[in-house]
Each structure stands twice: as structure tokens, then as C-alpha cells.
Design an enzyme around this catalytic site. Structure first.
Site, PDB file in Angstrom:
ATOM      1  N   LYS A  46     -10.388   3.873  12.054  1.00 35.17           N
ATOM      2  CA  LYS A  46     -10.242   5.266  11.614  1.00 35.17           C
ATOM      3  C   LYS A  46     -11.493   5.755  10.904  1.00 35.17           C
ATOM      4  CE  LYS A  46      -5.758   6.855  11.656  1.00 35.17           C
ATOM      5  NZ  LYS A  46      -4.646   7.505  10.958  1.00 35.17           N
ATOM      6  N   LYS A  76     -16.326  -1.364  16.437  1.00 34.86           N
ATOM      7  CA  LYS A  76     -14.896  -1.658  16.595  1.00 34.86           C
ATOM      8  C   LYS A  76     -14.103  -0.373  16.399  1.00 34.86           C
ATOM      9  CE  LYS A  76     -13.508  -2.683  11.911  1.00 34.86           C
ATOM     10  NZ  LYS A  76     -12.652  -3.351  11.001  1.00 34.86           N
ATOM     11  N   LYS A 130     -19.152  -2.705   3.669  1.00 35.57           N
ATOM     12  CA  LYS A 130     -18.546  -1.640   2.845  1.00 35.57           C
ATOM     13  C   LYS A 130     -19.572  -1.106   1.847  1.00 35.57           C
ATOM     14  CE  LYS A 130     -14.126  -1.600   4.181  1.00 35.57           C
ATOM     15  NZ  LYS A 130     -13.241  -2.745   3.975  1.00 35.57           N
TER      16      LYS A 130
HETATM   17  P1  TYM Z   1      -6.830  -3.335   8.565  1.00 35.84           P
HETATM   18  O1  TYM Z   1      -5.919  -2.385   7.865  1.00 35.84           O
HETATM   19  O2  TYM Z   1      -8.265  -2.919   8.696  1.00 35.84           O
HETATM   20  O3  TYM Z   1      -6.296  -3.638  10.013  1.00 35.84           O
HETATM   21  C1  TYM Z   1      -4.972  -4.084  10.275  1.00 35.84           C
HETATM   22  C2  TYM Z   1      -5.004  -5.103  11.389  1.00 35.84           C
HETATM   23  O4  TYM Z   1      -5.506  -4.514  12.591  1.00 35.84           O
HETATM   24  C3  TYM Z   1      -6.599  -5.281  13.094  1.00 35.84           C
HETATM   25  N1  TYM Z   1      -7.580  -4.374  13.699  1.00 35.84           N
HETATM   26  C4  TYM Z   1      -8.173  -4.581  14.877  1.00 35.84           C
HETATM   27  N2  TYM Z   1      -8.047  -5.566  15.780  1.00 35.84           N
HETATM   28  C5  TYM Z   1      -8.794  -5.480  16.895  1.00 35.84           C
HETATM   29  N3  TYM Z   1      -9.663  -4.465  17.142  1.00 35.84           N
HETATM   30  C6  TYM Z   1      -9.814  -3.453  16.265  1.00 35.84           C
HETATM   31  N4  TYM Z   1     -10.648  -2.462  16.515  1.00 35.84           N
HETATM   32  C7  TYM Z   1      -9.056  -3.484  15.068  1.00 35.84           C
HETATM   33  N5  TYM Z   1      -8.969  -2.666  13.991  1.00 35.84           N
HETATM   34  C8  TYM Z   1      -8.061  -3.234  13.165  1.00 35.84           C
HETATM   35  C9  TYM Z   1      -7.174  -5.976  11.868  1.00 35.84           C
HETATM   36  O5  TYM Z   1      -7.917  -7.121  12.212  1.00 35.84           O
HETATM   37  C10 TYM Z   1      -5.938  -6.284  11.070  1.00 35.84           C
HETATM   38  O6  TYM Z   1      -5.348  -7.484  11.497  1.00 35.84           O
HETATM   39  N6  TYM Z   1      -7.928  -6.758   5.064  1.00 35.84           N
HETATM   40  C11 TYM Z   1      -6.909  -6.359   6.018  1.00 35.84           C
HETATM   41  C12 TYM Z   1      -5.542  -6.142   5.391  1.00 35.84           C
HETATM   42  C13 TYM Z   1      -4.975  -7.303   4.636  1.00 35.84           C
HETATM   43  C14 TYM Z   1      -4.463  -8.509   5.201  1.00 35.84           C
HETATM   44  C15 TYM Z   1      -3.979  -9.246   4.095  1.00 35.84           C
HETATM   45  C16 TYM Z   1      -4.413  -9.009   6.504  1.00 35.84           C
HETATM   46  C17 TYM Z   1      -4.783  -7.357   3.289  1.00 35.84           C
HETATM   47  N7  TYM Z   1      -4.186  -8.529   2.954  1.00 35.84           N
HETATM   48  C18 TYM Z   1      -3.412 -10.527   4.274  1.00 35.84           C
HETATM   49  C19 TYM Z   1      -3.837 -10.284   6.668  1.00 35.84           C
HETATM   50  C20 TYM Z   1      -3.355 -11.013   5.571  1.00 35.84           C
HETATM   51  C21 TYM Z   1      -7.323  -5.036   6.656  1.00 35.84           C
HETATM   52  O7  TYM Z   1      -8.027  -4.259   6.053  1.00 35.84           O
HETATM   53  O8  TYM Z   1      -6.751  -4.768   7.879  1.00 35.84           O
END
Ligand code: TYM
Length: 327
Positions: free
Chosen positions: A195, A192, A112
Site C-alpha cells: 500500500k 513488492k 523504513k
Molecule cells: P504486513 O502487514 O506488511 O503484511 C502482512 C503479510 O502479507 C505479506 N505480504 C506479502 N507477501 C508477498 N508479496 C507481497 N507483496 C506482500 N506484501 C505483504 C507479508 O509478508 C505478511 O506476511 N511485520 C509484519 C506484521 C507482524 C507479524 C508479526 C507477522 C507483526 N507481528 C508476527 C508475523 C508474525 C508486517 O508488517 O506484515
């Protein structure tokens, strides 16, 4: 008592197929056996977004996706992170037991910082601590996520171990739960799907948008001409067939290897597979979108149920940390 599942996602708006294959599929499955809590992490989103003008709309769109995918608000709690502000208080306390060195080493922080060098804010460094607070506030045991979140989960486990060591056994060490496709590559076949990379297909896209998106996908880099034989093992489009065209994967593999079909045909088959697989989802989503009050009721009810659990945990934490005068 059932074990507790917790997961969260940033309200980036409409969810993409990577979110679904990597995480949402498990959110839905786990509802059968676990006590599940799913959170739209709007506070986390503030660490990266420049403008918040679309935040409310994004929360709405994401809730639609989750419910249309099969998250059942009668079984699971669905809520918005900032509606249960106890998490920010716990975040502060956990921050006191988390060495800065741990946070500066987290790979997502480094990435980031590289992506937004002009906005390396304090919240970005604390991102994994807030995530730990999300998870432990509900004493969660299982956390369904995609592979990219594993370093964050490891950090949560370390924070839990340190807290329990310093203040007595309080939180379970949560386990990550991956799907069979924990890392979905984007249409560029390089990074990966996400968005922020613009290499995604939205679950709610129309069939035409889906086809247009799939057409841009990078395929087998070793196949130059239509009559060259293909190499499915190095083709990202083929890896998506494994999810969206399960019944035809073998046939597609044979046709690709023998050059019976070219990459253009193969992409058309993929778009058809995605559109077929998401047909019911898209219909449910359109129906849900017609009743916004229902969506807001689900979120209000979820926040209320989540807050009950959160306030109990917070009281226990404050007592253990010596912040409450013994009666
Ligand atoms: P975020 O919003 O980036 O993504 C949400 C979920 O989707 C999964 N994901 C993917 N899995 C496989 N391939 C991909 N290309 C892909 N893109 C997204 C992510 O692994 C995620 O599970 N930090 C987290 C949000 C969060 C969270 C939490 C998750 C905040 N607090 C507590 C679990 C527990 C995030 O930014 O996910």
C-alpha cells in the site's frame, strides 16, 4: 497437542492481492491442522503512520478481509494486538536480551529509515523485538508470512536462542512458512506490492476498479509493439496469471510468445481472472460488512482467548527472569 501457528499483519485497511497470495492463503489452509492465532498488529502500525484517524476503520476492514477469505473464528483466534497488552511487557523483557547492533542491521529498518527520515522513532528500531514478542507470547511453532518478513523471523529465532540460553528452555524456535508465491511484485513490476507504494490491487476492489488497476500494470519491458513477440518470463502480469488463471497459463504463454495476443488483451484476461477468483470472497465480504457487531464480537472473543495463553507465558517468563519472588 497441535502445533501452534501465529501470524500478524499491520492494519493498513483493505488487504491487497499480495497479502493474499503471500500470506492469507496459508493462514486459511493451516487452520485445518494447527492451532492458529491471527493478530492485527495495531501497535506495530504506530511506528509508521502519521495519523491514527483511520486506524479503527482499518482494523474493521482488515478483519472483514480475513473472515471473508476463510479465517474461521471458531477454529482460530483473531484479535487486535493492543487488546492483549501482555505483549508490550514481554517486548520490554525481550528488549533486554537483544543487542542494538542486531536491530540496526535489519534490512526493513534501514528501508523504513530511508522512507521516513524525519520519523526514525524508537519503536521502529524495536519493531522486530515486538514481532518476536507477538510470536513467542503464544509459544508459536509456525509463522506463515511473505518473503519480506524472513529477516524478522530470523531475528525472532536469534532472540529465542538467546533467551533460552540465558534463562533456560522456554520458547520453541519458530519456522517461517511461505506460500508458492512468497513475493508478489506491484503493478509497477519493480517493487513488492504494498500500500505504501500505491502499486496494489485490493481484494475488495470492484471488477471495474480491478480492471482499471490492472490496466496500469507494467508488462514485458522487451516488447515495444503489439506485433512483437512477448517474453512471459520477464513479465509481471504473466506471473500473476500463474495465480489467477492457473488453468489458462499455458495457453496465455503460447499466445503471448507468438504475439497472438498483445499486452492489452493479456491485462484484460488477468482482470477477468482476478474478478472471477475473488467473486465469492467479495460476496462474503459484503455480507459480513452488514453486521459490524459480529466483527467486534469476534475480536473481543479472540482477545479473551489470546489473553489466557499470554498471561500464562508471561508468568513463566517473569519467573525465569527472576522477577517473581519464590514462594
Ligand atoms: P504486513 O502487514 O506488511 O503484511 C502482512 C503479510 O502479507 C505479506 N505480504 C506479502 N507477501 C508477498 N508479496 C507481497 N507483496 C506482500 N506484501 C505483504 C507479508 O509478508 C505478511 O506476511 N511485520 C509484519 C506484521 C507482524 C507479524 C508479526 C507477522 C507483526 N507481528 C508476527 C508475523 C508474525 C508486517 O508488517 O506484515
Amino acid at each position: 497437542m497441535k502445533q501452534r501457528v501465529f501470524s500478524g499483519a499491520r492494519p493498513t485497511g483493505r488487504q491487497h492481492i499480495g497479502n493474499y497470495i503471500g500470506a492469507i492463503e496459508n493462514y486459511v489452509k493451516l487452520q485445518e491442522k494447527f492451532d492458529c492465532i491471527y493478530c492485527i498488529v495495531d501497535i506495530h502500525a504506530l511506528t509508521t503512520i502519521e495519523s491514527t484517524s483511520e486506524l479503527q476503520q482499518n482494523i474493521f476492514e482488515m478483519t472483514l478481509d480475513w473472515l471473508a477469505a476463510g479465517i474461521d473464528p471458531k477454529k482460530s483466534i483473531v484479535f487486535v494486538q493492543s487488546h492483549v497488552p501482555e505483549v508490550t511487557e514481554l517486548f520490554t523483557y525481550l528488549g533486554m536480551v537483544t543487542p542494538l547492533g542486531w536491530l540496526l542491521r535489519v534490512p526493513t529498518f534501514k528501508e523504513k529509515a530511508r522512507m521516513q527520515p524525519e520519523n526514525i522513532n524508537y519503536g521502529l528500531v524495536g519493531y522486530p523485538v515486538l514481532m518476536a514478542a507477538d510470536i513467542v507470547l503464544y509459544k508459536s511453532n509456525v509463522v506463515p508470512v511473505g518473503e519480506d518478513q524472513l529477516p524478522h523471523l530470523e531475528m525472532t529465532r536469534e532472540i529465542v536462542r538467546r533467551f533460552n540460553f540465558l534463562f533456560g528452555d522456554t520458547f520453541p524456535e519458530p519456522q517461517a512458512k511461505l506460500t508458492n508465491y512468497p513475493l508478489v511484485l506491484g503493478l509497477d513490476g519493480a517493487q513488492k506490492m504494498g500500500k505504501s507504494y500505491g502499486n496494489h490491487i485490493e481484494l475488495a476492489a470492484t471488477p471495474e476498479e480491478t480492471l482499471a488497476g490492472v490496466k496500469t500494470a507494467v508488462t514485458d519491458p522487451a516488447r515495444q509493439r503489439r506485433y512483437d513477440k512477448g517474453h512471459p518470463e520477464i513479465c509481471n502480469v504473466f506471473s500473476l496469471h500463474k495465480f489467477f488463471n492457473i488453468d489458462r497459463t499455458q495457453e496465455i504463454e503460447v499466445q503471448c510468445r507468438s504475439a497472438e495476443i498483445g499486452c492489452v488483451d493479456c491485462k484484460k484476461l488477468l482482470a477477468d481472472g482476478i474478478n472471477h477468483a475473488l467473486k465469492d470472497f467479495r460476496a462474503r465480504r459484503s455480507a459480513l460488512a452488514k453486521d459490524p457487531d459480529h466483527i467486534y464480537d469476534v475480536l473481543a472473543d479472540g482477545a479473551q482467548r489470546a489473553q489466557k495463553i499470554a498471561s500464562e507465558t508471561l508468568h513463566e517468563v517473569k519467573t525465569k527472569m527472576g522477577l517473581v519472588r519464590n514462594a
